[in-house]
Design an enzyme around this catalytic site. Sequence first.
Site, PDB file in Angstrom:
ATOM      1  N   ALA A   1      66.432  10.977  45.784  1.00  0.00           N
ATOM      2  CA  ALA A   1      65.117  10.750  46.390  1.00  0.00           C
ATOM      3  C   ALA A   1      64.079  11.295  45.420  1.00  0.00           C
ATOM      4  CB  ALA A   1      65.038  11.474  47.719  1.00  0.00           C
TER       5      ALA A   1
ATOM      6  N   GLY B   1      70.084  10.987  46.960  1.00  0.00           N
ATOM      7  CA  GLY B   1      69.890   9.678  47.596  1.00  0.00           C
ATOM      8  C   GLY B   1      70.550   8.540  46.828  1.00  0.00           C
TER       9      GLY B   1
ATOM     10  N   GLU C   1      74.032   8.648  47.972  1.00  0.00           N
ATOM     11  CA  GLU C   1      73.998   8.220  49.381  1.00  0.00           C
ATOM     12  C   GLU C   1      73.832   6.698  49.468  1.00  0.00           C
ATOM     13  OE1 GLU C   1      70.968  11.250  50.197  1.00  0.00           O
ATOM     14  OE2 GLU C   1      72.196  11.883  51.903  1.00  0.00           O
TER      15      GLU C   1
ATOM     16  N   GLU D   1      71.299  18.562  46.621  1.00  0.00           N
ATOM     17  CA  GLU D   1      70.145  18.948  47.447  1.00  0.00           C
ATOM     18  C   GLU D   1      70.009  20.449  47.665  1.00  0.00           C
ATOM     19  OE1 GLU D   1      72.023  16.303  47.949  1.00  0.00           O
ATOM     20  OE2 GLU D   1      70.758  14.611  48.484  1.00  0.00           O
TER      21      GLU D   1
HETATM   22  N1  COA Z   1      62.773  12.704  41.658  1.00  0.00           N
HETATM   23  C1  COA Z   1      61.675  12.572  40.901  1.00  0.00           C
HETATM   24  N2  COA Z   1      61.684  12.483  39.569  1.00  0.00           N
HETATM   25  C2  COA Z   1      62.886  12.517  38.962  1.00  0.00           C
HETATM   26  C3  COA Z   1      64.095  12.661  39.675  1.00  0.00           C
HETATM   27  C4  COA Z   1      63.999  12.747  41.086  1.00  0.00           C
HETATM   28  N3  COA Z   1      65.087  12.853  41.866  1.00  0.00           N
HETATM   29  N4  COA Z   1      65.115  12.690  38.803  1.00  0.00           N
HETATM   30  C5  COA Z   1      64.574  12.568  37.578  1.00  0.00           C
HETATM   31  N5  COA Z   1      63.231  12.459  37.667  1.00  0.00           N
HETATM   32  C6  COA Z   1      62.262  12.306  36.584  1.00  0.00           C
HETATM   33  C7  COA Z   1      62.026  13.608  35.829  1.00  0.00           C
HETATM   34  O1  COA Z   1      61.069  14.421  36.532  1.00  0.00           O
HETATM   35  C8  COA Z   1      61.503  13.076  34.536  1.00  0.00           C
HETATM   36  O2  COA Z   1      60.160  12.669  34.710  1.00  0.00           O
HETATM   37  P1  COA Z   1      59.033  13.067  33.602  1.00  0.00           P
HETATM   38  O3  COA Z   1      59.526  12.420  32.334  1.00  0.00           O
HETATM   39  O4  COA Z   1      57.790  12.447  34.145  1.00  0.00           O
HETATM   40  O5  COA Z   1      59.036  14.546  33.528  1.00  0.00           O
HETATM   41  C9  COA Z   1      62.323  11.801  34.332  1.00  0.00           C
HETATM   42  O6  COA Z   1      62.791  11.422  35.609  1.00  0.00           O
HETATM   43  C10 COA Z   1      63.513  12.012  33.420  1.00  0.00           C
HETATM   44  O7  COA Z   1      64.307  13.061  33.950  1.00  0.00           O
HETATM   45  P2  COA Z   1      64.752  14.341  33.097  1.00  0.00           P
HETATM   46  O8  COA Z   1      64.995  15.462  34.048  1.00  0.00           O
HETATM   47  O9  COA Z   1      63.781  14.591  31.983  1.00  0.00           O
HETATM   48  O10 COA Z   1      66.122  13.808  32.481  1.00  0.00           O
HETATM   49  P3  COA Z   1      67.352  14.697  32.015  1.00  0.00           P
HETATM   50  O11 COA Z   1      68.252  13.786  31.247  1.00  0.00           O
HETATM   51  O12 COA Z   1      66.898  15.935  31.329  1.00  0.00           O
HETATM   52  O13 COA Z   1      68.088  15.163  33.365  1.00  0.00           O
HETATM   53  C11 COA Z   1      68.962  14.803  35.580  1.00  0.00           C
HETATM   54  C12 COA Z   1      68.671  14.190  34.200  1.00  0.00           C
HETATM   55  C13 COA Z   1      69.439  13.687  36.492  1.00  0.00           C
HETATM   56  C14 COA Z   1      70.046  15.869  35.436  1.00  0.00           C
HETATM   57  C15 COA Z   1      67.668  15.464  36.128  1.00  0.00           C
HETATM   58  O14 COA Z   1      66.614  14.494  36.035  1.00  0.00           O
HETATM   59  C16 COA Z   1      67.753  15.911  37.570  1.00  0.00           C
HETATM   60  O15 COA Z   1      68.356  16.929  37.856  1.00  0.00           O
HETATM   61  N6  COA Z   1      67.125  15.153  38.487  1.00  0.00           N
HETATM   62  C17 COA Z   1      67.047  15.520  39.888  1.00  0.00           C
HETATM   63  C18 COA Z   1      68.364  15.246  40.566  1.00  0.00           C
HETATM   64  C19 COA Z   1      68.300  15.697  42.024  1.00  0.00           C
HETATM   65  O16 COA Z   1      68.180  16.844  42.354  1.00  0.00           O
HETATM   66  N7  COA Z   1      68.403  14.689  42.917  1.00  0.00           N
HETATM   67  C20 COA Z   1      68.446  14.927  44.320  1.00  0.00           C
HETATM   68  C21 COA Z   1      67.108  14.846  44.907  1.00  0.00           C
HETATM   69  S1  COA Z   1      67.194  15.170  46.656  1.00  0.00           S
END
Ligand code: COA
Length: 260
Positions: free
Chosen positions: A66, A112, A115, A135
């Site tokens: 999400a 999500g 999910e 989460e």
């Molecule tokens: N919601 C909003 N933005 C998200 C996102 C999410 N769930 N997952 C990634 N993004 C965004 C990042 O903020 C970043 O945006 P920016 O370039 O404007 O800063 C962009 O996507 C790229 O992500 P980034 O974190 O730089 O990539 P990464 O390769 O370093 O890491 C992940 C990849 C997937 C490990 C990391 O993005 C992450 O942990 N995301 C959240 C996962 C999460 O907790 N999901 C559950 C949500 S309930």
Amino acid sequence: MPLQNILVEIRSRICYIIINRESKLNALNFSTLAELGEAIKQAFLNTDVGGIIITGAGPKAFVAGADIAEFAPLDTDGGRKMAETAQHNVFDVIEHGNKPVIAAINGFALGGGLELAMACHIRLASANAKLGLPEVTLGLIPGYGGTQRLTRLVGKGRALEMILTADMITAEQALQFGLVNHVVKPDALLPKAEEIMNKILTRAPLAVASAIKAVNAAITDAEKGFDVEINEFAACFATDDTREGIAAFTEKRKPDFKGK
Ligand code: COA
């Protein structure tokens, strides 16, 4: 509804839905969920569509969760509305659809995103995929059905370990857990999804719909699941396709199903 966050294409009876927010790793914000729910409902109604394949844009993510940027203003009521709206309008609609939905997991499937994949009927993963429900790292729990569907798919012990540690698992581990059905090289992901879908599309569409309903009943309505199966089995005999399938077998030819 004009589409800004997803791409929808229909080719050879398959509706491809691509979550298309690559710069945000295809995170599901509210408008993406609204578009997705509408596209799914339209595809289920469209007689030119036999099944749906969902994937993410780009090589890195299926859906990274999400959209966390939308969480900050939420209070209890907002959180409840967010979870209820998405579950009822998107995730449950997919699970209870009358046509098969395949998730082609092309990278991160987190929160999500996992999910969404778990609401689909069949999951395939590319070898580079990473799956998880992180989460609790945000002080939350899964809200789009994750606690229920992961437990049903992999069992309580594995589900609790994944949810409580928030660790990601690899595609190979997901295969071992039964969370995905196949793991393939990234460039083989869509061809494998199409191969499976095309096989299903040769089967009787009303029987396919009945089978989805009866199998779902094993999970959602376990005590009545056998009755649902009896009713769906019986209903098949009112269809032309059942007559055609039986006749084709007897006449040693391929069936020509019309979905009637
Ligand atoms: N919601 C909003 N933005 C998200 C996102 C999410 N769930 N997952 C990634 N993004 C965004 C990042 O903020 C970043 O945006 P920016 O370039 O404007 O800063 C962009 O996507 C790229 O992500 P980034 O974190 O730089 O990539 P990464 O390769 O370093 O890491 C992940 C990849 C997937 C490990 C990391 O993005 C992450 O942990 N995301 C959240 C996962 C999460 O907790 N999901 C559950 C949500 S309930």
